[in-house]
Every structure is written in structure tokens, then in C-alpha cells.
Scaffold this motif. Sequence first.
Motif, short mmCIF file in Angstrom:
data_model
loop_
_atom_site.label_atom_id
_atom_site.label_comp_id
_atom_site.label_asym_id
_atom_site.label_seq_id
_atom_site.Cartn_x
_atom_site.Cartn_y
_atom_site.Cartn_z
N TRP A 177 32.92 31.31 42.79
CA TRP A 177 33.87 32.30 42.28
C TRP A 177 35.15 32.28 43.10
CZ3 TRP A 177 35.15 34.96 38.25
CH2 TRP A 177 35.96 36.08 38.36
N TYR B 219 37.96 31.02 40.69
CA TYR B 219 38.20 32.11 39.75
C TYR B 219 39.66 32.27 39.34
CZ TYR B 219 40.18 35.67 42.95
OH TYR B 219 40.98 36.39 43.78
N PHE C 171 32.10 34.53 35.60
CA PHE C 171 31.38 35.65 36.20
C PHE C 171 30.03 35.87 35.55
CE2 PHE C 171 30.96 39.88 38.12
CZ PHE C 171 31.44 39.59 39.39
#
Length: 466
Positions: free
Chosen positions: A259, A263, A371
Motif C-alpha cells: 500500500w 497507493y 485496498f
Amino acid sequence: MIASEGKYHTFSIILVLVSAFVYYYIGYPLVRTDVTILISLYSIAFLSFFGLIRLEKQNFFLLAGIAIALRLVFLGSIPNLSQDFYRFIWDGRMLVEGWNPYLYLPNDLMASGTAPIAEAQELFNGMGNLSASHYTNYPPINQLCFAFAGLFSGNSILSSVVVLHILIILADLGILYFGKKLLENLGLPIKNIWLYILNPFIIIELTGNLHFEGVMIFFLIWSLYLLQKGFWKWAAVLLAVSVSVKLIPLLFLPLFFQWFINYKNSENKQLTFSIVKKGFLKLITFYVIVFATISVLFLPFLSKQFIANYQETVGLWFQNFEFNASIYYIARWIGYKTIGWNMIATIGKITPIIVLVFVTGLSLFRNNSDFKKIITALLFGLSFYFFTTTTMHPWYLATLLILSVFTNYRFTVIWSFMIVFSYTAYQNEGYAENLGFVALEYVVVYGFLMYEVFKYYTKKPRLETS
């Protein structure tokens, strides 16, 4: 059409009344040894739960009101399926009196007659020898909840229990709020949240039996919501608070690796060295904030004796205690057959290493590019730990159940029903596990999990629930 809707609402009212009766009976007259009655009532509660979701799944505020009302049934009940709350009240009153609960054994204080709290004998008798002979292992935010009950309940055990009920109900409301927002952000059906909030397992084990997994989950879901929104520093603080209620979220830390690397770069498939470096530095900062916050929260209790006592108590869970295990029981049986004795001390040392390797593998080699996939990784990382642990108390499952709400997997819902069979260990005044029921529980859970994994990897369905 109106008549049809009225008919559905009438049936929903019946289901609510049936559920309320079940929770009343479990919370008040039921005795833990009445396992047949418990399983029967639990089954009725589950049928009512599925019926309510089916009939009212689009009526958010009605179901929210029902969830609150059913929890309030337990408000004046003394838990009769678990005795852990006696230790909660003991620790809280110790803290209110200015004594560090991590430094004293209830056995020693009672033997010396120096217990500084009201109703010490009643609490000591209620918690049982296992709890009384070990140092407390509840982290500081959990202790703060216990102290809150001690501060505002006077010298009444019932008043302390009411305060603890209220704290857990408030935590569930927070889970409902942030869980709904996270589902919206991920583009998932809001109705998924009822698989947790209305689940009889959650209502009975958390609100009814006063287990604080609900408070830990509240901070965890709040943290995940902020992390998904990009507020990763505040997410780190809240994750640390979650750990300071229950230690289990520490297991999730390696799984946030992708992440932080990816991300903000989801549209750019070519990760440059500078992007990776920046993401890695954020990840390290995230970890630093988590551990720094945990350290600050533990600081008021810190001493050499505290560290020794806490390490000893946590170690016991891996190397001495066993309950409702699955893979471990198979390993134990192999140990008996090959070397002639219980290998729990050895297995308990090896298992955390195996779990860490598995979680690290999930973090590095599984595709956690968004996510939803990260939450799925959290789900399977924690599942692996629970499948291999020596001790699987029913309330531990709450964390898996909330994570599954944000994924395509529902084996946790099946498990939340099957885990009631672990209470067959208490069908006599003594304690004796029925391994046939343990086997039944895990055969059903593993069977449904394998079905879901097979279905997912063969059909690649969209992330939704019926």
C-alpha cells in the motif's frame, strides 16, 4: 404493495422479539453447562439474524435500531458464559486505587490479605484459579476501560458490568459508523456491515460476555478508514491504540508494505526507484509512529518487573494453554504417537515463526495492489494464525468477521455459528473438550473456505454479497 411491505415488517417484528427472548435467556437464566439449550437458542438467533437481513437489508436505520435494542437486552446481565470480566473489574479497581495491575498476582494479594480493592473476595472467587495465578496481560487502553468502570461504578460488581456493557456497545456503534463509510469508499454494499453488527455471535460474545475485541476493532476499522483516505499518520496512531487494547493488530503491520509503495501510483505501472524509496520511507515512518505511540501508552506502567511479568504471561498463551485448536491438535496427536508426550512447548515456539513467514510471504508475493486486496490479505494472515494457534477462544473470531465484511469471503460467518460448539467443553462442572465437536467445527469451516477459494479462483466473481 403496501400490504406486502406491512407483512414483511410484521414478520421482522416477530424475529426481533424471538431474538430478544433468546438474548434474555442467554444473558440471565442460562447456565454455561446447559450446552444443549445454548446451541439450540444460538441456532434460533442465527435463523432470526438471517431473516432480518433478508427482509430489511435496505432499511439501514431500522436495522441499526434493532442492533442497539438487542444489545441493550444484556445491559443488566452478569455474564454467565465467561468469567473474564471479574479480572477486568479487579484490574480496573487496582488501577483506580493507584496500584499497578501488572505487578501483582491476585493469589498473592489474597494470601497476604493486602488486596486494596472492594469486593476482593467475590472478584477473586469469580475469576477462577487460572486467572488469579497469572499476571494480567491486558494492554493499557484495555486497562483504561477497566479503570473507567471502577471509577464510575462505586463498589458494585453489577454497576461495573453495566459500565463495561455500555463501553462495548458504544464501540460497536463506532464500528457501524466507520465500517459503513469504509464500505462506501470501497464501492461495496453497505448491507455487508450487518454480517457483523447483527450477528448473534458478536452480540453474545462481545456485548453479552464483555470481551473487548469490539473496542480493539473500533480503533482498527477507524484506522483502516483513515489509511484508505490517505491520512496514514493518524491511521498509525489509531492502529497503535487498537494494539493497546489487544495485541493482535501487530500481526497486520507487514501487510501494509505494498500500500505504501503503490497507493499513489496506481495508474503508473512503472515504479521508479524514487517512488519506491519515498513509499518505503513512509512505511518506516508509519511503523515508527505505531511503535512510538504504543510505547507512550505503556510508559506509565513501565518497569523491569512489568516487562518480565508481561513476557511471561504472553508466552504462556503460546506454550501452555490449548483450547479449540485445529492444526495444532493434529500436530499434538502426531507428537503423542511419535515421541509419547505433548509437544506444546516446542510447537508454541515454532508457530509464531511460521506465522511470521506466512504473513511476510503474503506481504511480498501476493498482489495487494488495492485496498480491498490488502484487507483480504489481513483476513488470510489472521486466519492462518488462528488455524495454527494452540488456543482459539470464540471471541477471537470477531476480528476475522469484521475483516470479511470488506472482502468476498463468508467462511467467517459460517465459523461464527460453528464456534458455539466449543462450549461443549463446559457441559460438565469440570472442563473437558469434546474433540468430535472440535473436528465438526473445523471440517465445516475448512470445507466452506475451500469452496470459496475454489469458486473465487475459477470464476473471479465481483466483490459483493448477496
